[in-house]
Structure formats: structure tokens, C-alpha cells
Write a protein that holds these residues in place. Structure first.
Motif, PDB file in Angstrom:
ATOM      1  N   GLN A 148      11.804  -0.417  -2.536  1.00 56.28           N
ATOM      2  CA  GLN A 148      13.252  -0.261  -2.667  1.00 56.28           C
ATOM      3  C   GLN A 148      13.850   0.422  -1.440  1.00 56.28           C
ATOM      4  N   LYS A 149      13.115   1.336  -0.852  1.00 59.77           N
ATOM      5  CA  LYS A 149      13.601   2.005   0.366  1.00 59.77           C
ATOM      6  C   LYS A 149      13.848   0.980   1.474  1.00 59.77           C
ATOM      7  N   VAL A 150      12.935   0.025   1.610  1.00 60.78           N
ATOM      8  CA  VAL A 150      13.089  -1.015   2.629  1.00 60.78           C
ATOM      9  C   VAL A 150      14.226  -1.956   2.234  1.00 60.78           C
ATOM     10  N   ARG A 171       8.105  -6.587  14.449  1.00 59.91           N
ATOM     11  CA  ARG A 171       6.980  -5.704  14.787  1.00 59.91           C
ATOM     12  C   ARG A 171       6.760  -4.623  13.740  1.00 59.91           C
ATOM     13  N   ILE A 172       7.252  -4.832  12.524  1.00 62.48           N
ATOM     14  CA  ILE A 172       7.110  -3.846  11.458  1.00 62.48           C
ATOM     15  C   ILE A 172       6.360  -4.480  10.295  1.00 62.48           C
ATOM     16  N   LEU A 173       5.350  -3.768   9.780  1.00 61.31           N
ATOM     17  CA  LEU A 173       4.601  -4.220   8.611  1.00 61.31           C
ATOM     18  C   LEU A 173       4.847  -3.254   7.463  1.00 61.31           C
ATOM     19  N   PHE A 174       5.005  -3.791   6.271  1.00 60.49           N
ATOM     20  CA  PHE A 174       5.106  -2.943   5.092  1.00 60.49           C
ATOM     21  C   PHE A 174       3.702  -2.692   4.572  1.00 60.49           C
ATOM     22  N   GLY A 175       3.381  -1.458   4.261  1.00 58.22           N
ATOM     23  CA  GLY A 175       2.067  -1.125   3.725  1.00 58.22           C
ATOM     24  C   GLY A 175       2.173  -0.126   2.596  1.00 58.22           C
ATOM     25  N   THR A 176       1.195  -0.139   1.712  1.00 53.80           N
ATOM     26  CA  THR A 176       1.199   0.763   0.563  1.00 53.80           C
ATOM     27  C   THR A 176      -0.120   1.514   0.436  1.00 53.80           C
ATOM     28  N   ASP A 177      -0.753   1.839   1.557  1.00 54.55           N
ATOM     29  CA  ASP A 177      -2.060   2.486   1.497  1.00 54.55           C
ATOM     30  C   ASP A 177      -2.019   3.909   0.961  1.00 54.55           C
ATOM     31  N   GLY A 178      -0.892   4.543   0.989  1.00 53.57           N
ATOM     32  CA  GLY A 178      -0.825   5.910   0.491  1.00 53.57           C
ATOM     33  C   GLY A 178       0.594   6.341   0.205  1.00 53.57           C
ATOM     34  N   VAL A 225      18.504  -4.144   6.204  1.00 52.53           N
ATOM     35  CA  VAL A 225      17.883  -5.233   6.964  1.00 52.53           C
ATOM     36  C   VAL A 225      18.301  -6.558   6.331  1.00 52.53           C
ATOM     37  N   ASP A 226      18.562  -7.559   7.172  1.00 51.89           N
ATOM     38  CA  ASP A 226      18.964  -8.861   6.638  1.00 51.89           C
ATOM     39  C   ASP A 226      17.784  -9.573   5.960  1.00 51.89           C
ATOM     40  N   GLU A 227      18.085 -10.697   5.308  1.00 49.87           N
ATOM     41  CA  GLU A 227      17.087 -11.422   4.510  1.00 49.87           C
ATOM     42  C   GLU A 227      15.881 -11.852   5.350  1.00 49.87           C
ATOM     43  N   GLN A 228      16.128 -12.385   6.544  1.00 51.98           N
ATOM     44  CA  GLN A 228      15.013 -12.800   7.406  1.00 51.98           C
ATOM     45  C   GLN A 228      14.164 -11.601   7.811  1.00 51.98           C
ATOM     46  N   PRO A 263       4.561   1.965  -5.565  1.00 54.15           N
ATOM     47  CA  PRO A 263       4.911   1.003  -4.518  1.00 54.15           C
ATOM     48  C   PRO A 263       6.293   0.372  -4.672  1.00 54.15           C
ATOM     49  N   THR A 264       6.766   0.175  -5.894  1.00 59.56           N
ATOM     50  CA  THR A 264       8.101  -0.413  -6.055  1.00 59.56           C
ATOM     51  C   THR A 264       9.187   0.521  -5.547  1.00 59.56           C
ATOM     52  N   VAL A 265       8.964   1.822  -5.637  1.00 60.10           N
ATOM     53  CA  VAL A 265       9.922   2.788  -5.092  1.00 60.10           C
ATOM     54  C   VAL A 265       9.950   2.670  -3.574  1.00 60.10           C
ATOM     55  N   GLU A 266       8.779   2.562  -2.957  1.00 61.46           N
ATOM     56  CA  GLU A 266       8.702   2.421  -1.514  1.00 61.46           C
ATOM     57  C   GLU A 266       9.328   1.103  -1.062  1.00 61.46           C
TER      58      GLU A 266
END
Length: 52
Positions: free
Chosen positions: A26-28, A9-16, A33-36, A21-24
Motif C-alpha cells: 500500500q505504501k508503494v 531500476r526499483i524492485l519491490f521486495g518483502t524479505d523483512g 507512481v503511475d500505472e506503468q 506485506p500488504t501494508v508495505e
């Protein structure tokens, strides 16, 4: 959020992002979190949400 609602239920987004974005991303990647879960957060969940 991962522990509360799960990776499906989590989406990665880069709207702001505050950083490039590569730094953001890296945080994830570094949050444990596992590979899946990563595949779901970065790709599968958006695909399901937008029904593509």
C-alpha cells in the motif's frame, strides 16, 4: 528513489517488512507512481533482472 533513478531500476521486495506485506504494498501504491511504474516496480523489473 523513484525521482532519482526512475521506476525501471526499483524492485519491490518483502524479505523483512516491518508490517504485513500488504501494508508495505500500500505504501508503494499510494506514493503517486503511475500505472506503468507500478507494473515495473512490482513485476517487470524483477522479471528483467532475473531474466525470466
Amino acid at each position: 528513489a523513484y525521482d532519482t533513478v526512475g521506476h525501471d531500476r526499483i524492485l519491490f521486495g518483502t524479505d523483512g517488512p516491518f508490517h504485513h506485506p500488504t501494508v508495505e504494498m500500500q505504501k508503494v501504491l499510494m506514493c503517486g507512481v503511475d500505472e506503468q511504474g507500478l507494473e515495473d516496480i512490482f513485476y517487470n523489473n524483477a522479471k528483467k533482472f532475473f531474466d525470466v
